[in-house]
Structures are given as C-alpha cells and as structure tokens.
Design a protein around this motif. Structure first.
Motif, short mmCIF file in Angstrom:
data_model
loop_
_atom_site.label_atom_id
_atom_site.label_comp_id
_atom_site.label_asym_id
_atom_site.label_seq_id
_atom_site.Cartn_x
_atom_site.Cartn_y
_atom_site.Cartn_z
N ARG A 1 2.33 -4.29 3.65
CA ARG A 1 3.26 -3.10 3.97
C ARG A 1 2.77 -1.84 3.51
O ARG A 1 1.87 -1.82 2.57
CB ARG A 1 4.79 -3.22 3.45
CG ARG A 1 5.49 -4.38 3.64
CD ARG A 1 6.86 -4.59 2.90
NE ARG A 1 7.70 -3.33 2.81
CZ ARG A 1 8.14 -2.96 1.53
NH1 ARG A 1 8.10 -3.64 0.42
NH2 ARG A 1 9.15 -1.84 1.58
N LEU A 2 2.94 -0.84 4.32
CA LEU A 2 2.39 0.53 3.81
C LEU A 2 3.46 1.45 3.71
O LEU A 2 4.41 1.67 4.83
CB LEU A 2 1.33 1.13 4.89
CG LEU A 2 0.83 2.30 4.84
CD1 LEU A 2 0.33 2.68 3.56
CD2 LEU A 2 -0.01 2.85 6.06
N ILE A 3 3.68 2.35 2.74
CA ILE A 3 4.62 3.35 2.48
C ILE A 3 4.02 4.45 2.39
O ILE A 3 3.12 4.95 1.71
CB ILE A 3 5.38 3.24 1.17
CG1 ILE A 3 6.26 1.59 1.25
CG2 ILE A 3 6.23 4.19 0.74
CD1 ILE A 3 6.87 1.39 -0.16
N ALA A 4 4.78 5.42 3.22
CA ALA A 4 4.25 6.90 3.18
C ALA A 4 5.36 7.49 2.21
O ALA A 4 6.44 7.79 2.94
CB ALA A 4 4.00 7.45 4.61
N PHE B 1 0.80 -1.18 0.09
CA PHE B 1 -0.06 0.06 0.20
C PHE B 1 0.83 1.09 -0.19
O PHE B 1 1.97 1.22 0.76
CB PHE B 1 -0.73 -0.03 1.34
CG PHE B 1 -2.02 -1.00 1.36
CD1 PHE B 1 -3.35 -0.79 1.11
CD2 PHE B 1 -1.49 -2.40 1.57
CE1 PHE B 1 -4.33 -1.66 1.05
CE2 PHE B 1 -2.45 -3.38 1.91
CZ PHE B 1 -3.83 -3.01 1.43
N GLU B 2 0.42 2.32 -0.63
CA GLU B 2 1.23 3.68 -0.87
C GLU B 2 0.32 4.70 -0.46
O GLU B 2 -0.95 4.79 -1.04
CB GLU B 2 2.04 3.45 -2.11
CG GLU B 2 2.76 5.03 -2.12
CD GLU B 2 3.63 5.18 -3.44
OE1 GLU B 2 4.84 5.38 -3.50
OE2 GLU B 2 2.92 5.26 -4.39
N TYR C 1 -1.73 -0.93 -4.12
CA TYR C 1 -2.87 -0.01 -3.64
C TYR C 1 -2.46 1.22 -3.36
O TYR C 1 -1.54 1.55 -2.59
CB TYR C 1 -3.81 -0.87 -2.64
CG TYR C 1 -5.17 -0.11 -2.25
CD1 TYR C 1 -6.08 -0.67 -2.81
CD2 TYR C 1 -5.19 1.08 -1.43
CE1 TYR C 1 -7.54 0.15 -2.70
CE2 TYR C 1 -6.49 1.71 -1.31
CZ TYR C 1 -7.48 1.20 -1.69
OH TYR C 1 -8.80 1.83 -1.63
N GLU C 2 -3.31 2.34 -3.96
CA GLU C 2 -3.04 3.72 -3.69
C GLU C 2 -4.38 4.31 -3.85
O GLU C 2 -5.06 4.43 -5.02
CB GLU C 2 -1.99 4.42 -4.27
CG GLU C 2 -1.77 5.81 -3.99
CD GLU C 2 -0.24 6.28 -4.13
OE1 GLU C 2 -0.27 7.54 -3.95
OE2 GLU C 2 0.42 5.73 -4.73
N GLU D 1 6.12 2.80 6.71
CA GLU D 1 7.49 2.85 6.35
C GLU D 1 7.53 4.16 5.66
O GLU D 1 6.69 4.21 4.72
CB GLU D 1 8.18 1.77 5.48
CG GLU D 1 7.93 0.45 5.96
CD GLU D 1 8.32 -0.55 5.01
OE1 GLU D 1 9.34 -0.70 4.12
OE2 GLU D 1 7.51 -1.78 5.02
N PHE D 2 8.45 5.28 6.16
CA PHE D 2 8.57 6.54 5.44
C PHE D 2 9.62 6.64 4.32
O PHE D 2 10.93 5.97 4.73
CB PHE D 2 8.96 7.67 6.56
CG PHE D 2 9.08 8.95 5.89
CD1 PHE D 2 8.01 9.52 5.71
CD2 PHE D 2 10.10 9.50 5.62
CE1 PHE D 2 8.13 11.11 5.14
CE2 PHE D 2 10.33 10.64 5.02
CZ PHE D 2 9.34 11.30 4.84
#
Length: 522
Positions: free
Chosen positions: A76-79, A39-40, A249-250, A141-142
């Motif tokens: 996972r999620l990326i910012a 995910f982003e 996914y975004e 995660e940044f």
C-alpha cells in the motif's frame, strides 16, 4: 520476459529502485506477517505543491513496483498531509497575504483558502496535490493529519508517547539549543482560547487518560491531548506515524538526514522499527538554490506539463536520485529527447539492460507503442525559424522529412508539437538573434547554397549532412565546430542547434536557401 526471469534479474540489478526494494526483502525474509508492506510519502501543505513534492510519490512508486517484481507480498502507498501543522509564515506565491498573516500559528485546516475555492488553505493545497497524483495515475491512499488525529486513530500511540515522555525528551534535548530546549515539548496543544498550535512546555498529568497541562495566555489549562486537541512536534509526529501506521518504507531529502536520525530513535523508544528509506539529493533552481514551497522558486507541476510530456518529467526525476540537480525550464528539452532515446533502445536490449533503463521504471515494464520520428530539439529549431507558426504548418513541414506524417500515425508527436510551439514561443523566440556572416563564413554559406541548389528536393538528411560536412572541411575554418556554430548563429539565431542535415531535410531545401539568402543580405 517471464516472471521468474524478471525476478532473478531484478535480484541482481543495480538499478536504484531494485536496490531499494531488496531492503524490504531483508526486512521481512519470511514475508510481512500482518499484512501489506506500507510505503509512505509526506506533504506539508503550507505551500503549493511543486515537482519536489511529486518527486517523492513517483520515486516511491518506482520502488514499490520494483518490490512487486521481487515479491508477491501486497503493498500500500499512503500520501500523508501534515495539514494540522500551524502556519509558520506566509508563502510568497499566494494571494491575500495580509489575510493569511492574521492566522499565523493556526492549523492549516483552520485557515481560510486565500484562493477562495476550498474550505481551508490546506484543503486547497491538498486538492492540488491529489489532482495531479490522480492525473498521473498513481495508486495511493490519501490521509489527512487533521482527520487522523481527530478520529482518534493516533490516540493509542499518543498515550504511549505520554508514558515514555522523558525518554523522548532525552532523545530530543541534546539536539536543541539551550534557549529552545528550555521550552521544548514533544506535544503541541491546541489553545482552547485562540485555536493556535502552541509551542509551550507541557506537563503530563495522566498518561493513560491522555491528559496534559500547559500555560495559555497566563492561565494553566488542563485538557486532553487526544482526539485532535493536540498534535506532535514534527520529528516526534513522524515517529508516531511510523509506529501507528506500521510504515515500512519512506524516502526523504538530504536536508532531513538529522530528522530521520531523531525520528528513528524515537520510533525505537516507542518499541517499533523505523522504516527503510533512500536519502535523495535536493532539486535546485537555476540559481543553485534549494527549491522551496513557500518561495515558489521551483517549477510547478503544470509548468513542466505545459512544455514537456509527463514521461519526460518522470525520466528527469528517475535519473541519479543521490545527485543534486537543477530544475528549471532549460532542462525540459533535453529530458524529452533523452526519454525518447532510452525508449527507442529498450526493445533491443538484454533483460539486464532493460531493468537498468529508466523507461522500464517509468512504465513499470509496460512500454507504450509508437515512435518519435524527429527529436524535440529539432522541433524547437523548426518552430524557431518558422516564427508565429500553427500546428498545421508544422505538420506540413514534417511531410518533408517523415513519409505519410499525420497526427493519426504519430499521436505522441502531435501532442509534442503543442508543447514545442509553447516552449518556442515562451523561451526560444525571445532569445533568437541571427547575426551576419563574417570572413570565411560568407563563402561557405554561398557554397552551401550552391550545393543545396544542386541536390534533389527529396535529398536525404544524410546526403545533406555530407554536403554540409565537406564544405566545413574545405572552407578554412580552424575546426568544424566553428562552421556548425556559424550555421546556428546566422541561420537559426542560436549558439547551438541540431544536426544540420536533419534540420534542412525537415525545413526543406528551398526554405533553407531563403534563410541563407537572408543571412548573406545582412
């Protein structure tokens, strides 16, 4: 609820996070073959973060949690911060604007922090975003655009973009005005002379080596596009990230529908698959205008949390993502009370209803214990009539209404009192204006005073409400709404208010009789 029961119900639930999560099940019917579902969320640090920024991370997290209920595949999620972008204009809501104006066009990480706290403007804004996301407990995660470009992580995809340069131009040029198309390039080289992110035509010299050529202040420059020496136009940049990071996914706002379309086409040119996503409607300010980071016309994250708890913000963000909503101070009290209303209903609901309850998604099905014995609206009415009250004084009044009321028994109420005092001081008190009663209102208030005098001090809110109701029916008002409006305007100084039985029980019968006497004296 058991995991199999939850999974079965989630597969049928119409709650929007489950609908979004099911898109990912269809994307990988056999599971993702090469790792976690990614995910982003994206952030442009050219302005201070606001609730619109936070909104994407929260809603994306809700979809991520919903997916966990449907699948054992890791996520996972990326910012992602686009902090290598060039500063296009000076934001309205920052200090040292003249200083910033001297850095227009330079990457945000190369511009001094106007607040004087961090090594760059981007580092300041990134820190504000991360601080809030950390305070809220997000698992993310940044990633910094500057770091990722500079590390060479994007270099293989950048080479692919150079190899398929014309195909990308064929996607973008039809969407541009003739004047813009004449100078457009997907690649934005960093000037070796000025350090500015250049918007100039680019010639691909050697795609495999990553070499490009361009004109810079009258000179033809030939240099690498790799390793942070160039970045991409943002629609191409979006497609590059989707490709390089394998984003699944975004979500994005309605204002970016065309950008999603172009980025998706470019992603396919690069041989990758665009991510799934939700198009949400925009937050508007109280004037109905779109919230902007550079204008600073929306609420800040700290603004909301000064007057309402985190859960109320999450509740407001969860509701109806495809519907435009106003976002201003006036929506906070209702969001607080509606959150507690839905939270109170949760325990008694069937599983299907629970999965559609906003609080299920706010707390990922793990609701905290505790209850709120009075509404936030009632607290605001109380502090409004109390004037310059202290927290201890509010608790003393609560003892009239809630048996054994203490901060230890009701810690969430204790925290809410702080916010009610702040909201009442800043937004309620300046608007209160108690008027004199008129016509039939005078006799009705006199009768209410007499009825309250006849009631025991410990009379229930329901008994008091019945008395108020009967007076309204017999006092000659055209409808009961006029009677209650008169009570609000003469006793509380507002055109709307709480259930009067509850308010009088909370404020106390004798104190309410004093309010009536003051009103009649006008």
């Amino acid at each position: 609820m058991t995991a199999p029961d939850l999974r079965a119900a989630a597969l049928e639930s119409k709650a929007w996070p489950y609908e979004e999560a099911r898109k990912l099940l269809k994307r990988y019917p056999e599971g993702k073959p090469d790792g976690a579902i990614l995910f982003e969320t994206g952030y442009g640090p050219s302005g201070l973060p606001h609730i619109g920024t936070f909104n994407e991370v929260l809603r994306t997290t809700m979809v991520r949690n919903a997916f966990h209920a449907l699948s054992d595949t890791p996520t996972r999620l990326i910012a992602f911060s686009d902090d290598m972008d060039g500063l296009r204009k000076v934001p309205d809501n920052v200090p040292n604007k003249e200083m910033l104006a001297g850095y227009l066009g330079k990457p945000l990480t190369q511009i001094p922090d106007p607040f004087g706290k961090f090594e760059s403007f981007a580092h300041h804004n990134n820190a504000m975003l991360r601080d809030f996301l950390d305070r809220y407990g997000f698992d993310y995660e940044f990633l910094s655009s500057t770091i990722e470009y500079g590390s060479g992580r994007f270099d293989p995809t950048l080479k692919l973009i150079l190899q398929r340069y014309q195909a990308i131009m064929d996607v973008m040029l039809p969407t541009l005005r003739a004047e813009r198309a004449a100078t457009y390039s997907p690649i934005l080289p960093i000037s070796p002379k000025s350090g500015i992110v250049l918007q100039v035509p680019v010639e691909v010299v050697d795609a495999e080596a990553g070499t490009i050529a361009f004109m810079d202040d009258g000179d033809r420059i030939e240099q690498s596009a790799l390793g942070g020496m160039a970045k991409l136009q943002w629609k191409v940049d979006w497609a590059m990230r989707w490709t390089a990071l394998q984003v699944d996914y975004e979500m994005s706002g309605k204002d970016l529908i065309d950008s999603v379309t172009q980025a998706s086409k470019i992603t396919r040119v690069l041989g990758a698959r665009p991510p799934e996503g939700l198009t949400y409607e925009m937050f508007l300010d109280e004037k109905g205008e779109k919230i902007s980071k550079s204008k600073g016309n929306g609420l800040s994250l700290d603004d909301w949390l000064t007057y309402g708890p985190e859960e109320s913000l999450a509740f407001y963000i969860y509701r109806e993502p495809r519907k435009a909503k106003s976002l201003h101070m006036g929506v906070i009290p209702r969001a607080v009370d509606e959150y507690w209303q839905f939270r109170g209903n949760y325990a008694g609901q069937e599983l299907k209803e629970k999965l559609g309850n906003p609080v299920h998604h706010i707390h990922d099905g793990k609701l905290p214990t505790g209850e709120l014995p009075v509404t936030f609206g009632l607290l605001l009415n109380l502090v409004g009539v109390m004037g310059d009250a202290t927290k201890e004084q509010v608790w003393s009044y609560l003892a009239n209404y809630v048996p054994d009321a203490t901060p230890e028994l009701y810690p969430e109420l204790d925290r809410l009192i702080d916010r009610a005092l702040a909201y009442g001081r800043d937004f309620v008190a300046p608007t209160l204006k108690r008027r004199a009663p008129e016509g039939v209102e005078v006799a009705a208030l006199q009768q209410l005073d007499a009825d309250l005098a006849a009631l025991p001090a410990e009379a229930s809110a329901e008994d008091i409400q019945n008395s108020v109701y009967e007076i309204g029916k017999t006092a000659g008002f055209e409808n009961l709404r006029d009677w209650f409006k008169a009570l609000y305007e003469t006793l509380l100084g507002s055109s709307q208010g709480p259930r009067m039985g509850s308010f009088i029980a909370l404020y106390g019968i004798e104190n309410t009789r004093k309010l009536i006497a003051e009103a009649l004296a006008r």
